[in-house]
Design an enzyme around this catalytic site. Sequence first.
Site, mmCIF file in Angstrom:
data_model
loop_
_atom_site.group_PDB
_atom_site.id
_atom_site.type_symbol
_atom_site.label_atom_id
_atom_site.label_comp_id
_atom_site.label_asym_id
_atom_site.label_seq_id
_atom_site.Cartn_x
_atom_site.Cartn_y
_atom_site.Cartn_z
ATOM 1 N N VAL A 132 0.836 -1.201 0.000
ATOM 2 C CA VAL A 132 0.000 0.000 0.000
ATOM 3 C C VAL A 132 0.874 1.256 0.000
ATOM 4 O O VAL A 132 0.599 2.222 -0.723
ATOM 5 C CB VAL A 132 -0.983 -0.001 1.188
ATOM 6 C CG1 VAL A 132 -1.788 1.293 1.241
ATOM 7 C CG2 VAL A 132 -1.929 -1.195 1.093
ATOM 8 N N CYS A 133 1.939 1.258 0.786
ATOM 9 C CA CYS A 133 2.828 2.432 0.831
ATOM 10 C C CYS A 133 3.439 2.690 -0.544
ATOM 11 O O CYS A 133 3.496 3.836 -0.996
ATOM 12 C CB CYS A 133 3.941 2.230 1.864
ATOM 13 S SG CYS A 133 3.334 2.090 3.552
ATOM 14 N N THR A 134 3.881 1.635 -1.187
ATOM 15 C CA THR A 134 4.491 1.787 -2.505
ATOM 16 C C THR A 134 3.472 2.315 -3.512
ATOM 17 O O THR A 134 3.782 3.211 -4.303
ATOM 18 C CB THR A 134 5.102 0.458 -2.975
ATOM 19 O OG1 THR A 134 6.141 0.097 -2.047
ATOM 20 C CG2 THR A 134 5.680 0.568 -4.372
#
Length: 156
Positions: free
Chosen positions: A46-48
């Site tokens: 999700v962060c990426t």
Amino acid sequence: MTVPAVGSRAPDFSARNQYGEPVRLSDYAGRRDVVLVFYPYAFSQVCTSELAALRDRPELLAAAEFLAISCDPMFTLRAYAEAQDLPFSLLTDFWPHGAIASSYGVFDTERGSALRGTFVVDRDGIIRWSVVNPLPEARSLDDYAEALAKLHADLR
């Protein structure tokens, strides 16, 4: 932990970016609006996707200085920035561990990572907009764009 209220002064901090260069929030005072993007883990799915989506919105990046902050070590952030071709600073909140995220009320003590918190800070150092999402839930870049557009309209 308490998230600072919209309209309050943003907690100042100093951190190192992915290249080891010092970055201080107050250095932008009077010069540029800043968007603080706290995220849990470099290289996570999700962060990426969130940071890659931000990378792919140059008009949004031009509207303010974006500082992405995680508790990952500097060398991890350097590898992450290079692997994802991220054009903005990734700041390490590794030591003292989570101090910056804690000052913004977005440090998860059980996981040892930041929550998904975003803060729009104006040139006077005042928080003008914020959102904190649960870890699995990505934030909307359109919300960032709307908050920045409102901030810039208010300055006219």
